[in-house]
Design a protein around this motif. Structure first.
Motif, PDB file in Angstrom:
ATOM      1  N   PRO A   1       0.837  -1.207   0.000  1.00 40.53           N
ATOM      2  CA  PRO A   1       0.000   0.000   0.000  1.00 40.53           C
ATOM      3  C   PRO A   1       0.872   1.256   0.000  1.00 40.53           C
ATOM      4  N   MET A   2       0.298   2.336  -0.472  1.00 41.76           N
ATOM      5  CA  MET A   2       1.010   3.609  -0.453  1.00 41.76           C
ATOM      6  C   MET A   2       1.272   4.013   0.988  1.00 41.76           C
ATOM      7  N   SER A   3       2.350   4.743   1.193  1.00 42.51           N
ATOM      8  CA  SER A   3       2.592   5.313   2.514  1.00 42.51           C
ATOM      9  C   SER A   3       1.547   6.414   2.724  1.00 42.51           C
ATOM     10  N   GLU A   4       1.420   6.860   3.946  1.00 44.69           N
ATOM     11  CA  GLU A   4       0.441   7.911   4.213  1.00 44.69           C
ATOM     12  C   GLU A   4       0.785   9.172   3.422  1.00 44.69           C
ATOM     13  N   ARG A   5       2.047   9.489   3.352  1.00 42.73           N
ATOM     14  CA  ARG A   5       2.469  10.678   2.591  1.00 42.73           C
ATOM     15  C   ARG A   5       2.130  10.520   1.110  1.00 42.73           C
TER      16      ARG A   5
ATOM     17  N   PHE B   1      -0.180   8.619  -0.158  1.00 45.33           N
ATOM     18  CA  PHE B   1      -1.634   8.647  -0.285  1.00 45.33           C
ATOM     19  C   PHE B   1      -2.158  10.076  -0.353  1.00 45.33           C
ATOM     20  N   TRP B   2      -1.727  10.916   0.590  1.00 49.01           N
ATOM     21  CA  TRP B   2      -2.231  12.284   0.624  1.00 49.01           C
ATOM     22  C   TRP B   2      -1.770  13.071  -0.592  1.00 49.01           C
ATOM     23  N   ARG B   3      -0.565  12.824  -1.085  1.00 55.14           N
ATOM     24  CA  ARG B   3      -0.096  13.493  -2.298  1.00 55.14           C
ATOM     25  C   ARG B   3      -0.968  13.082  -3.480  1.00 55.14           C
ATOM     26  N   SER B   4      -1.245  11.788  -3.581  1.00 58.49           N
ATOM     27  CA  SER B   4      -2.103  11.292  -4.655  1.00 58.49           C
ATOM     28  C   SER B   4      -3.500  11.890  -4.551  1.00 58.49           C
ATOM     29  N   TRP B   5      -4.017  11.964  -3.333  1.00 62.17           N
ATOM     30  CA  TRP B   5      -5.352  12.529  -3.119  1.00 62.17           C
ATOM     31  C   TRP B   5      -5.396  13.995  -3.551  1.00 62.17           C
ATOM     32  N   GLN B   6      -4.386  14.777  -3.183  1.00 66.84           N
ATOM     33  CA  GLN B   6      -4.333  16.189  -3.559  1.00 66.84           C
ATOM     34  C   GLN B   6      -4.206  16.344  -5.068  1.00 66.84           C
ATOM     35  N   ASP B   7      -3.395  15.508  -5.699  1.00 71.45           N
ATOM     36  CA  ASP B   7      -3.263  15.554  -7.154  1.00 71.45           C
ATOM     37  C   ASP B   7      -4.599  15.275  -7.823  1.00 71.45           C
ATOM     38  N   TRP B   8      -5.314  14.279  -7.303  1.00 70.19           N
ATOM     39  CA  TRP B   8      -6.627  13.952  -7.859  1.00 70.19           C
ATOM     40  C   TRP B   8      -7.588  15.134  -7.698  1.00 70.19           C
ATOM     41  N   GLN B   9      -7.556  15.762  -6.529  1.00 74.24           N
ATOM     42  CA  GLN B   9      -8.412  16.918  -6.278  1.00 74.24           C
ATOM     43  C   GLN B   9      -8.105  18.049  -7.260  1.00 74.24           C
TER      44      GLN B   9
END
Length: 64
Positions: free
Chosen positions: A41-45, A47-55
């Protein structure tokens, strides 16, 4: 005293859900539940980077 602690815990879970603070935990649960055992799984960092990019790529869900 126990009921007060349970109420505080419940309120924290609710606030985390509303604010999105539990997104990474839900991602990890989804990752385990859907047979992604072979993949790390992605690390928490990450994950949040991916989430922000998606946003940023999909701004229709935000007001600004």
């Amino acid at each position: 005293m126990t009921s007060i602690l349970e109420a505080v815990s419940s309120l924290k879970r609710f606030a985390d859900g509303v604010l999105g603070a539990d997104k990474y935990q839900r991602y990890l649960e989804h990752h385990r539940a859907h047979g992604c055992e072979g993949e790390k799984p992605m690390s928490e960092r990450e994950f949040w980077r991916s989430w922000q990019d998606w946003q940023e790529r999909h701004p229709e869900g935000r007001c600004c």
